[in-house]
Design a protein around this motif. Structure first.
Motif, PDB file in Angstrom:
ATOM      1  N   PHE A   1       0.819  -1.205   0.000  1.00 33.81           N
ATOM      2  CA  PHE A   1       0.000   0.000   0.000  1.00 33.81           C
ATOM      3  C   PHE A   1       0.858   1.263   0.000  1.00 33.81           C
ATOM      4  O   PHE A   1       0.591   2.201  -0.739  1.00 33.81           O
ATOM      5  N   PHE A   2       1.905   1.287   0.818  1.00 32.24           N
ATOM      6  CA  PHE A   2       2.723   2.495   0.945  1.00 32.24           C
ATOM      7  C   PHE A   2       3.844   2.586  -0.085  1.00 32.24           C
ATOM      8  O   PHE A   2       4.265   3.690  -0.439  1.00 32.24           O
ATOM      9  N   LEU A   3       4.351   1.454  -0.571  1.00 39.27           N
ATOM     10  CA  LEU A   3       5.478   1.505  -1.501  1.00 39.27           C
ATOM     11  C   LEU A   3       5.081   1.392  -2.973  1.00 39.27           C
ATOM     12  O   LEU A   3       5.658   2.064  -3.823  1.00 39.27           O
ATOM     13  N   TRP A   4       4.127   0.537  -3.281  1.00 40.94           N
ATOM     14  CA  TRP A   4       3.892   0.194  -4.683  1.00 40.94           C
ATOM     15  C   TRP A   4       2.600   0.743  -5.275  1.00 40.94           C
ATOM     16  O   TRP A   4       2.506   0.920  -6.480  1.00 40.94           O
ATOM     17  N   LYS A   5       1.596   0.999  -4.467  1.00 41.68           N
ATOM     18  CA  LYS A   5       0.295   1.378  -5.005  1.00 41.68           C
ATOM     19  C   LYS A   5       0.345   2.683  -5.798  1.00 41.68           C
ATOM     20  O   LYS A   5      -0.302   2.810  -6.825  1.00 41.68           O
TER      21      LYS A   5
ATOM     22  N   THR B   1      13.371   4.550  -9.702  1.00 41.88           N
ATOM     23  CA  THR B   1      12.250   4.561  -8.758  1.00 41.88           C
ATOM     24  C   THR B   1      11.951   3.154  -8.262  1.00 41.88           C
ATOM     25  O   THR B   1      11.751   2.936  -7.063  1.00 41.88           O
ATOM     26  N   VAL B   2      11.933   2.209  -9.172  1.00 42.83           N
ATOM     27  CA  VAL B   2      11.658   0.820  -8.803  1.00 42.83           C
ATOM     28  C   VAL B   2      12.778   0.279  -7.912  1.00 42.83           C
ATOM     29  O   VAL B   2      12.518  -0.398  -6.909  1.00 42.83           O
ATOM     30  N   SER B   3      14.022   0.593  -8.245  1.00 46.80           N
ATOM     31  CA  SER B   3      15.159   0.103  -7.455  1.00 46.80           C
ATOM     32  C   SER B   3      15.127   0.622  -6.020  1.00 46.80           C
ATOM     33  O   SER B   3      15.367  -0.133  -5.079  1.00 46.80           O
TER      34      SER B   3
ATOM     35  N   ALA C   1      13.808  -0.501  -0.273  1.00 43.12           N
ATOM     36  CA  ALA C   1      12.959  -0.211   0.883  1.00 43.12           C
ATOM     37  C   ALA C   1      12.122  -1.430   1.255  1.00 43.12           C
ATOM     38  O   ALA C   1      11.931  -1.731   2.440  1.00 43.12           O
ATOM     39  N   SER C   2      11.657  -2.156   0.249  1.00 40.25           N
ATOM     40  CA  SER C   2      10.879  -3.363   0.495  1.00 40.25           C
ATOM     41  C   SER C   2      11.715  -4.430   1.204  1.00 40.25           C
ATOM     42  O   SER C   2      11.251  -5.079   2.147  1.00 40.25           O
TER      43      SER C   2
ATOM     44  N   VAL D   1       4.828  -7.014  -7.703  1.00 40.09           N
ATOM     45  CA  VAL D   1       5.789  -6.045  -8.214  1.00 40.09           C
ATOM     46  C   VAL D   1       5.875  -6.202  -9.729  1.00 40.09           C
ATOM     47  O   VAL D   1       6.316  -5.292 -10.428  1.00 40.09           O
ATOM     48  N   GLN D   2       5.405  -7.313 -10.238  1.00 41.14           N
ATOM     49  CA  GLN D   2       5.461  -7.563 -11.675  1.00 41.14           C
ATOM     50  C   GLN D   2       4.670  -6.523 -12.463  1.00 41.14           C
ATOM     51  O   GLN D   2       5.061  -6.126 -13.548  1.00 41.14           O
ATOM     52  N   LYS D   3       3.556  -6.044 -11.900  1.00 37.07           N
ATOM     53  CA  LYS D   3       2.773  -5.011 -12.570  1.00 37.07           C
ATOM     54  C   LYS D   3       3.587  -3.727 -12.692  1.00 37.07           C
ATOM     55  O   LYS D   3       3.502  -3.021 -13.687  1.00 37.07           O
TER      56      LYS D   3
END
Length: 99
Positions: free
Chosen positions: A23-27, A40-42, A47-48, A90-92
């Motif tokens: 919710f906080f990192l990927w949404k 950004t993804v890295s 962080a994940s 994370v694939q999306k």
């Protein structure tokens, strides 16, 4: 019975952490219509991993406070964290990433 309670508690704990991590990192990245950069993804992946590490460290430090089997709790927590990463995929995000 204490193994089952430990496993259930671990699944709930790991699942909740995994959901909030998503919710906080990927949404935000999934809602954004722009292409996402690899940087950004890295940063979010690091962080994940940090959240996963901290979650498992907390699991280790509460081992003497929990009223059920620690090993079942720890394994279920790690499993739920791993599955939450796949389910809240994370694939999306990686599909939208510009290489």
């Amino acid at each position: 019975m204490e193994y089952i309670l430990g496993a259930l508690a671990g699944i709930v704990y790991g699942g909740l952490v995994g959901f909030f991590k998503y919710f906080f990192l990927w949404k935000k990245l999934l809602k954004n219509d722009d292409t996402v950069t690899m940087k950004t993804v890295s940063v979010r992946l690091m962080a994940s991993y940090a959240v996963n590490f901290i979650t498992l460290i907390i699991t280790y430090f509460v081992r003497n406070m929990i009223p059920f089997d620690f090993m079942a709790f720890a394994i279920a927590t790690a499993l739920a964290l791993s599955l939450a990463g796949k389910v809240f995929s994370v694939q999306k995000v990686l599909q939208k990433t510009e290489i």
